[in-house]
Design a protein around this motif. Structure first.
Motif, PDB file in Angstrom:
ATOM      1  N   HIS A 195       3.079  -9.164   4.178  1.00  0.00           N
ATOM      2  CA  HIS A 195       3.349  -8.443   5.238  1.00  0.00           C
ATOM      3  C   HIS A 195       2.581  -8.811   6.453  1.00  0.00           C
ATOM      4  CE1 HIS A 195       4.901  -4.981   7.482  1.00  0.00           C
ATOM      5  NE2 HIS A 195       3.663  -4.777   7.999  1.00  0.00           N
ATOM      6  N   SER A 196       3.592  -9.076   7.426  1.00  0.00           N
ATOM      7  CA  SER A 196       2.834  -9.523   8.956  1.00  0.00           C
ATOM      8  C   SER A 196       2.811  -8.049   9.774  1.00  0.00           C
ATOM      9  CB  SER A 196       3.823 -10.391   9.657  1.00  0.00           C
ATOM     10  OG  SER A 196       3.412 -10.723  10.860  1.00  0.00           O
ATOM     11  N   PRO A 197       1.621  -7.717   9.862  1.00  0.00           N
ATOM     12  CA  PRO A 197       1.572  -6.375  10.707  1.00  0.00           C
ATOM     13  C   PRO A 197       1.912  -6.491  12.306  1.00  0.00           C
ATOM     14  CG  PRO A 197      -0.560  -6.967  10.331  1.00  0.00           C
ATOM     15  CD  PRO A 197       0.413  -8.041   9.409  1.00  0.00           C
ATOM     16  N   PRO A 198       2.216  -5.744  12.787  1.00  0.00           N
ATOM     17  CA  PRO A 198       2.444  -5.775  14.388  1.00  0.00           C
ATOM     18  C   PRO A 198       1.174  -5.995  15.071  1.00  0.00           C
ATOM     19  CG  PRO A 198       2.595  -3.326  13.588  1.00  0.00           C
ATOM     20  CD  PRO A 198       2.568  -4.344  12.614  1.00  0.00           C
ATOM     21  N   PHE A 199       1.039  -6.547  16.154  1.00  0.00           N
ATOM     22  CA  PHE A 199      -0.238  -6.833  16.835  1.00  0.00           C
ATOM     23  C   PHE A 199      -0.771  -5.545  17.501  1.00  0.00           C
ATOM     24  CE2 PHE A 199       1.578 -11.098  17.147  1.00  0.00           C
ATOM     25  CZ  PHE A 199       0.572 -11.832  16.455  1.00  0.00           C
ATOM     26  N   ARG A 200      -0.149  -4.683  17.763  1.00  0.00           N
ATOM     27  CA  ARG A 200      -0.655  -3.408  18.455  1.00  0.00           C
ATOM     28  C   ARG A 200      -0.930  -2.471  17.160  1.00  0.00           C
ATOM     29  NH1 ARG A 200       3.061  -0.248  16.195  1.00  0.00           N
ATOM     30  NH2 ARG A 200       5.334  -0.934  15.942  1.00  0.00           N
ATOM     31  N   PRO A 201      -1.904  -1.511  17.356  1.00  0.00           N
ATOM     32  CA  PRO A 201      -2.336  -0.676  16.232  1.00  0.00           C
ATOM     33  C   PRO A 201      -1.030   0.123  15.612  1.00  0.00           C
ATOM     34  CG  PRO A 201      -3.439  -0.235  18.271  1.00  0.00           C
ATOM     35  CD  PRO A 201      -2.442  -1.012  18.476  1.00  0.00           C
ATOM     36  N   ALA A 202      -0.990   0.110  14.176  1.00  0.00           N
ATOM     37  CA  ALA A 202       0.024   0.735  13.457  1.00  0.00           C
ATOM     38  C   ALA A 202       0.077   2.090  13.776  1.00  0.00           C
ATOM     39  CB  ALA A 202      -0.048   0.359  12.090  1.00  0.00           C
ATOM     40  N   THR A 203       1.345   2.749  13.733  1.00  0.00           N
ATOM     41  CA  THR A 203       1.428   4.392  13.757  1.00  0.00           C
ATOM     42  C   THR A 203       1.042   4.842  12.488  1.00  0.00           C
ATOM     43  OG1 THR A 203       3.735   4.475  13.133  1.00  0.00           O
ATOM     44  CG2 THR A 203       3.220   4.068  15.503  1.00  0.00           C
ATOM     45  N   PRO A 204       0.674   6.052  12.372  1.00  0.00           N
ATOM     46  CA  PRO A 204       0.098   6.703  11.077  1.00  0.00           C
ATOM     47  C   PRO A 204       1.368   6.577  10.005  1.00  0.00           C
ATOM     48  CG  PRO A 204      -0.488   8.089  12.827  1.00  0.00           C
ATOM     49  CD  PRO A 204       0.258   7.176  13.443  1.00  0.00           C
ATOM     50  N   ALA A 205       2.560   6.628  10.460  1.00  0.00           N
ATOM     51  CA  ALA A 205       3.698   6.478   9.583  1.00  0.00           C
ATOM     52  C   ALA A 205       3.612   5.050   9.251  1.00  0.00           C
ATOM     53  CB  ALA A 205       5.071   6.922   9.994  1.00  0.00           C
ATOM     54  N   GLU A 206       3.754   4.037   9.837  1.00  0.00           N
ATOM     55  CA  GLU A 206       3.774   2.602   9.559  1.00  0.00           C
ATOM     56  C   GLU A 206       2.659   2.266   8.684  1.00  0.00           C
ATOM     57  OE1 GLU A 206       5.850   0.633  13.690  1.00  0.00           O
ATOM     58  OE2 GLU A 206       3.452   0.828  13.552  1.00  0.00           O
ATOM     59  N   ASP A 207       1.335   2.959   8.825  1.00  0.00           N
ATOM     60  CA  ASP A 207       0.385   2.606   8.198  1.00  0.00           C
ATOM     61  C   ASP A 207       0.470   3.117   6.677  1.00  0.00           C
ATOM     62  OD1 ASP A 207      -2.586   1.587   8.140  1.00  0.00           O
ATOM     63  OD2 ASP A 207      -3.140   3.505   7.538  1.00  0.00           O
ATOM     64  N   ALA A 213       3.055   3.439   5.195  1.00  0.00           N
ATOM     65  CA  ALA A 213       4.026   2.804   4.537  1.00  0.00           C
ATOM     66  C   ALA A 213       3.500   1.544   4.093  1.00  0.00           C
ATOM     67  CB  ALA A 213       5.172   2.277   5.594  1.00  0.00           C
ATOM     68  N   ILE A 214       2.354   0.821   5.014  1.00  0.00           N
ATOM     69  CA  ILE A 214       1.988  -0.371   4.533  1.00  0.00           C
ATOM     70  C   ILE A 214       0.987  -0.063   3.169  1.00  0.00           C
ATOM     71  CG2 ILE A 214       0.135  -1.808   5.327  1.00  0.00           C
ATOM     72  CD1 ILE A 214       1.166  -1.897   7.990  1.00  0.00           C
ATOM     73  N   VAL A 215       0.236   0.949   3.121  1.00  0.00           N
ATOM     74  CA  VAL A 215      -0.537   1.451   2.089  1.00  0.00           C
ATOM     75  C   VAL A 215       0.438   1.481   0.884  1.00  0.00           C
ATOM     76  CG1 VAL A 215      -1.874   3.186   0.972  1.00  0.00           C
ATOM     77  CG2 VAL A 215      -2.506   2.228   3.412  1.00  0.00           C
ATOM     78  N   ARG A 216       1.294   2.020   0.930  1.00  0.00           N
ATOM     79  CA  ARG A 216       2.237   2.321  -0.077  1.00  0.00           C
ATOM     80  C   ARG A 216       3.057   1.106  -0.529  1.00  0.00           C
ATOM     81  NH1 ARG A 216       4.839   6.088   2.159  1.00  0.00           N
ATOM     82  NH2 ARG A 216       6.457   5.255   3.243  1.00  0.00           N
ATOM     83  N   ALA A 217       3.267   0.333   0.228  1.00  0.00           N
ATOM     84  CA  ALA A 217       3.892  -0.995  -0.157  1.00  0.00           C
ATOM     85  C   ALA A 217       3.059  -1.777  -1.047  1.00  0.00           C
ATOM     86  CB  ALA A 217       4.344  -1.858   0.909  1.00  0.00           C
ATOM     87  N   ILE A 218       1.711  -2.019  -0.649  1.00  0.00           N
ATOM     88  CA  ILE A 218       0.628  -2.576  -1.158  1.00  0.00           C
ATOM     89  C   ILE A 218       0.215  -2.064  -2.530  1.00  0.00           C
ATOM     90  CG2 ILE A 218      -1.829  -3.157  -1.298  1.00  0.00           C
ATOM     91  CD1 ILE A 218      -1.507  -3.500   1.832  1.00  0.00           C
TER      92      ILE A 218
END
Length: 262
Positions: free
Chosen positions: A141-153, A155-160
């Motif tokens: 996963h390539s995250p955005p350069f800006r801080p992730a929103t709580p929802a995006e974060d 989703a990242i945690v869940r995917a990993i």
């Protein structure tokens, strides 16, 4: 060696682990097998100087489950502080050695790649699978350069976590990757390892120093010449501060020894 038996020593300010390559790889493998939430900092001169300047960042390193001497100057300091056999345990080599080890375990051990650009991740996965055909890459996963929103974060945690990966290689740059790992310990059920520019090196998008320069502690010079506009301040200013801090620490140690011997 268990984590309870770890030996650490302060370098400038942060605590750095005294360990060899087999110990480092064995610890990671054991934590990975049990899907333990851990994080590992790979510390060069920039890291330890940043820790001296920023106590909050020093705490991130001190609280890591492992903090290895990435830069040759950091490994040299540990040797000067009484650990004569301490090798340099750097991010690119740690990632490569661990992938080679994981490839031999097949589906029982997998990795996740987090960071860099989508293009670099695509090339990196091809290069890793070419080098290690048995390696299982559970996701990238390539995250955005800006801080992730709580929802995006979330989703990242869940995917990993859903990927089943035991090790997550994190390439966000210092100090962003260290702070990200510290913030996600307890949420991501894997060993997070901040490997800096390792993704670019192994993908071939950034050239790494020749082996002779790596062996002589000159990898920083190669990177400085390759990217002078971006890295001049980090290497020239930071390396100067490291030398001053190291000299002060060693002189203080010598003074204490002389006092004790009187």
């Amino acid at each position: 060696m268990t984590n309870d038996q770890r030996v650490r020593a302060p370098v400038i300010a942060p605590l750095i682990d005294v360990l060899d390559w087999p110990t480092a790889l064995d610890r990671i493998a054991a934590w990975s097998a049990h899907r333990e939430s851990r994080y590992i900092c790979i510390c060069n001169a920039h890291s330890v100087v940043s820790g001296k300047q920023d106590p909050a960042f020093a705490r991130v390193i001190d609280e890591a489950d492992m903090a290895t001497p990435d830069g040759a100057p950091v490994a040299w300091m540990l040797r000067r502080l009484g650990h004569p056999t301490q090798p340099r345990i750097n991010g690119p080599d740690l990632m490569w050695k661990y992938c080679a080890q994981a490839a031999g375990h097949g589906a029982d051990e997998s990795i996740y790649l987090f960071g860099s650009s989508p293009e670099t991740l695509d090339i990196l996965q091809q290069e890793l699978l070419r080098a290690f055909p048995g390696l299982r890459i559970a996701g990238a996963h390539s995250p955005p350069f800006r801080p992730a929103t709580p929802a995006e974060d979330d989703a990242i945690v869940r995917a990993i976590n859903d990927s089943g990966a035991g090790v997550v290689f994190v390439s966000l740059g210092c100090p962003k990757q260290e702070k990200w790992m510290a913030a996600h310990r307890g949420r991501i059920h894997a060993v997070m390892i901040g490997v800096g520019a390792a993704f670019d090196f192994h993908a071939g998008t950034v050239s790494r120093a020749p082996l002779w320069m790596q062996q002589r502690g000159l990898e920083w010079l190669h990177r400085l010449v390759s990217e002078p506009r971006r890295l001049w301040k980090r290497y020239l200013v930071t390396n100067t501060l490291f030398i001053l801090g190291a000299a002060r620490q060693l002189l203080f140690k010598r003074s204490n020894v002389q006092t004790l011997n009187r």
